[in-house]
Design a protein around this motif. Structure first.
Motif, PDB file in Angstrom:
ATOM      1  N   ALA A 279      17.517  74.019 -54.443  1.00 25.48           N
ATOM      2  CA  ALA A 279      17.548  75.214 -55.296  1.00 25.48           C
ATOM      3  C   ALA A 279      16.229  75.983 -55.205  1.00 25.48           C
ATOM      4  N   GLU A 280      15.115  75.265 -55.167  1.00 27.30           N
ATOM      5  CA  GLU A 280      13.809  75.924 -55.060  1.00 27.30           C
ATOM      6  C   GLU A 280      13.676  76.645 -53.722  1.00 27.30           C
ATOM      7  N   ASP A 281      14.122  75.983 -52.651  1.00 25.77           N
ATOM      8  CA  ASP A 281      14.022  76.617 -51.335  1.00 25.77           C
ATOM      9  C   ASP A 281      14.912  77.848 -51.262  1.00 25.77           C
ATOM     10  N   LEU A 282      16.116  77.774 -51.816  1.00 21.23           N
ATOM     11  CA  LEU A 282      17.017  78.922 -51.791  1.00 21.23           C
ATOM     12  C   LEU A 282      16.449  80.088 -52.592  1.00 21.23           C
ATOM     13  N   ALA A 283      15.749  79.784 -53.694  1.00 21.88           N
ATOM     14  CA  ALA A 283      15.131  80.858 -54.480  1.00 21.88           C
ATOM     15  C   ALA A 283      14.082  81.584 -53.649  1.00 21.88           C
ATOM     16  N   HIS A 284      13.266  80.828 -52.910  1.00 20.51           N
ATOM     17  CA  HIS A 284      12.277  81.451 -52.021  1.00 20.51           C
ATOM     18  C   HIS A 284      12.976  82.264 -50.928  1.00 20.51           C
ATOM     19  N   ALA A 285      14.009  81.686 -50.330  1.00 18.84           N
ATOM     20  CA  ALA A 285      14.701  82.358 -49.228  1.00 18.84           C
ATOM     21  C   ALA A 285      15.399  83.629 -49.700  1.00 18.84           C
ATOM     22  N   ASP A 286      15.997  83.593 -50.883  1.00 17.78           N
ATOM     23  CA  ASP A 286      16.679  84.770 -51.419  1.00 17.78           C
ATOM     24  C   ASP A 286      15.698  85.914 -51.678  1.00 17.78           C
ATOM     25  N   ALA A 287      14.454  85.576 -52.005  1.00 17.50           N
ATOM     26  CA  ALA A 287      13.457  86.614 -52.288  1.00 17.50           C
ATOM     27  C   ALA A 287      13.070  87.397 -51.041  1.00 17.50           C
ATOM     28  N   GLY A 288      13.263  86.801 -49.847  1.00 13.30           N
ATOM     29  CA  GLY A 288      13.067  87.549 -48.608  1.00 13.30           C
ATOM     30  C   GLY A 288      11.833  87.158 -47.829  1.00 13.30           C
ATOM     31  N   ASN A 289      11.865  87.456 -46.522  1.00 12.23           N
ATOM     32  CA  ASN A 289      10.754  87.068 -45.643  1.00 12.23           C
ATOM     33  C   ASN A 289       9.611  88.072 -45.627  1.00 12.23           C
ATOM     34  N   VAL A 290       9.695  89.104 -46.481  1.00 11.42           N
ATOM     35  CA  VAL A 290       8.570  90.019 -46.675  1.00 11.42           C
ATOM     36  C   VAL A 290       8.020  89.885 -48.090  1.00 11.42           C
ATOM     37  N   ASP A 291       8.919  89.789 -49.062  1.00 15.70           N
ATOM     38  CA  ASP A 291       8.503  89.784 -50.468  1.00 15.70           C
ATOM     39  C   ASP A 291       8.085  88.410 -50.972  1.00 15.70           C
ATOM     40  N   ASP A 292       8.651  87.343 -50.418  1.00 15.11           N
ATOM     41  CA  ASP A 292       8.312  86.005 -50.909  1.00 15.11           C
ATOM     42  C   ASP A 292       7.077  85.487 -50.183  1.00 15.11           C
ATOM     43  N   PRO A 293       6.023  85.139 -50.895  1.00 18.49           N
ATOM     44  CA  PRO A 293       4.780  84.699 -50.223  1.00 18.49           C
ATOM     45  C   PRO A 293       4.975  83.487 -49.320  1.00 18.49           C
ATOM     46  N   LEU A 294       5.764  82.504 -49.772  1.00 14.11           N
ATOM     47  CA  LEU A 294       5.924  81.289 -48.976  1.00 14.11           C
ATOM     48  C   LEU A 294       6.708  81.564 -47.697  1.00 14.11           C
TER      49      LEU A 294
END
Length: 521
Positions: A279-294
């Protein structure tokens, strides 16, 4: 891939013809000024030039996989399926309702998972922000695990234009080579600190931008670049000066081994930890590869492959660094963090775990012959995790090694001395026999046992893995030719140069085959 092949064939230049031959080449030998290929069906072909792009192979089994295969052979009803493309595995033979042990949770695992679920007639329904799996009743029970115990994390939702390219400001070939302290490089000492600094720069800059402070992000980047003139900058310390002192650092080990150092009282406790991690990884992935820092930072690892190749190919590293620091430590972590599947696949994993069709046993998964005559699958870090299975699938892509390839073509090339294994020689007498086919620089002629290149042959891709690095990735974004595609173009130019007869055809000067690279050891 089929579309690409069809498109190329439809647009071939005049006088160029594609003649597909659906057969297996079992032997290649020099014949006059060219080559003779013997096909399994008995046909022989003659050729002036031969390009060997043989792809993945199934090497001879070693270690525990050899033990498991022997156990299966001695017990009727058991199966051992060696590492291979999932499309070529005999997965249809696995009985419905039986227990299947799957070793590996990478991209090939997802292919196996799909074949044993949707491929058996099951399907997924949307249920809010989750998926629900509807089984067909024909599925086996999938009992899976790996070193990390975590399925490959998802790629971030794409927010980048198709022609986006990361602009390296810290981790560059020129900077690493200029500051290398060892002559030949130590990956851990000379390259990795600069790569991590680049990753951290994107991480903290993205965080500042996400907080609505793009001006501060630009100032932070400028400060980091200025500090790099004196050596590897302490990026977290500089970030602290911009209000990010409380932000945890990126730890590649922690990201790639999320359950390291933890023990679980039982399978239920581990499954809860796993679903939380998903769930944590999906939250990061949903935020996007530009907007999500990780996810933005981890994209740098994938975008740095070309720089890494420029440093490590053809014995750019010392033998011990090549073997232990790079292949032993960095490559497994970069593969885990930078080659993620679509987000939907992790949602499917979550649905299958809740349905019970999939069970992940835990980190450092072990599969052994069991006294009952079956196979036992367990994690030493999850109490009571052992499950007995009747089929074992090695869902890991086999490591290329020409020395262990039993295919008649490879064996013949090896025995004739046309193919040799590339050896990284160290100044102190250390040597690392890589198992990759020894080749020249572009256009990649194989180097025979006398040390001479065979200029009528070319080897590109997976057989040269470890002589060079990451030879399995040939795709790219539209409009951008990666170095892999440029390598293929160099081969094509040289092949065409040998065949040009008409005086009105001009071939680039780069077509001539260069000598062996300077760093062959």
């Amino acid at each position: 891939m089929r579309f690409l092949l069809d498109t190329i064939e439809k647009h071939l230049p005049e006088r160029v013809r594609l003649s597909p031959v659906h057969d297996c080449v079992d032997a290649l030998e020099r014949s006059g000024g060219g080559y003779r290929l013997t096909l399994r069906g008995g046909t022989r072909l003659t050729a002036d030039r031969v390009v060997l792009t043989t792809g993945h192979t199934r090497p001879e089994l070693t270690g525990n996989q050899r033990l498991l295969a022997a156990h299966a052979a001695g017990h009727p009803g058991l199966r051992h399926i060696a590492g291979d493309s999932a499309a070529d595995m005999p997965l249809d033979e696995i009985p419905a309702g039986s227990a299947v042990g799957v070793l590996g949770l990478g991209l090939s695992f997802y292919d196996v998972m799909a074949a044993l679920t949707e491929g058996r007639g099951g399907h997924y329904d949307e249920d809010g922000d989750r998926l629900v799996y509807r089984p067909s009743g024909s599925e086996p029970v999938i009992v899976a695990g790996s070193r990390s115990g975590m399925p490959l994390p998802a790629r971030g939702r794409n927010q980048k234009h198709h022609d986006h390219r990361h602009r390296h400001v810290l981790f560059t070939t020129e900077r690493v080579l200029a500051r290398g302290r060892h002559g030949r490089l130590s990956f851990a000492d000379d390259a990795l600190p600069w790569l991590l600094a680049e990753v951290e720069l994107v991480y903290y800059a993205t965080m500042l931008t996400a907080r609505g402070e793009p001006g501060k992000a630009a100032a932070f980047e400028a400060e980091v670049v200025a500090a790099a003139e004196s050596g590897v900058p302490d990026v977290p310390a500089l970030a602290a000066g911009h209000g990010l002192a409380d932000v945890p650092r990126i730890d590649l080990d922690a990201q790639a081994r999320p359950f390291a150092g933890r023990h679980f009282a039982g399978p239920e406790e581990f499954t809860r930890a796993l679903t939380d991690a998903l769930a944590e990884d999906l939250a990061h992935a949903d935020a996007g590869n530009v907007d999500d820092p990780l996810k933005a930072a981890l994209d740098v690892i994938r975008d740095s492959r070309a720089v890494i190749r420029s440093l490590v190919d053809f014995a750019g590293l010392t033998p011990v660094s090549h073997r232990e620091e790079f292949l032993g430590w960095y490559v497994p972590r970069s593969s885990f963090l930078a080659a993620g599947p679509p987000r939907a696949w992790l949602r499917q994993v979550d649905a299958l775990l809740r349905d019970g069709v999939l069970r992940v046993v835990g980190p450092d998964t072990r599969i052994r012959p069991h006294p009952s005559g079956r196979f036992g699958v367990h994690s030493p870090y999850v109490s009571g995790s052992e499950i007995l299975v009747d089929t074992v699938i090695d869902a890991r892509v086999p490591t290329p090694d020409m020395r262990l390839d039993p295919h008649p073509l490879t064996r013949g090339l090896r025995e004739k001395g046309i193919w040799t294994s590339y050896v990284n020689h160290g100044a102190d007498g250390d040597r690392f026999d890589t198992g990759g086919v020894a080749v020249t620089g572009p256009p990649f002629h194989p180097v025979d046992r006398t040390g001479r290149p065979d200029r009528g042959l070319y080897v590109l891709g997976i057989p040269t893995e470890h002589t060079r690095w990451f030879m399995q990735g040939g795709s790219s974004r539209p409009g951008f030719w990666t170095d892999f595609v440029q390598n293929a173009d160099a081969v094509a130019v040289d092949v065409i140069a040998s065949a040009v007869v008409a005086s009105d055809v001009t071939v680039p000067a780069s077509a001539s085959a260069p000598p062996l690279p300077a760093r062959t050891g």
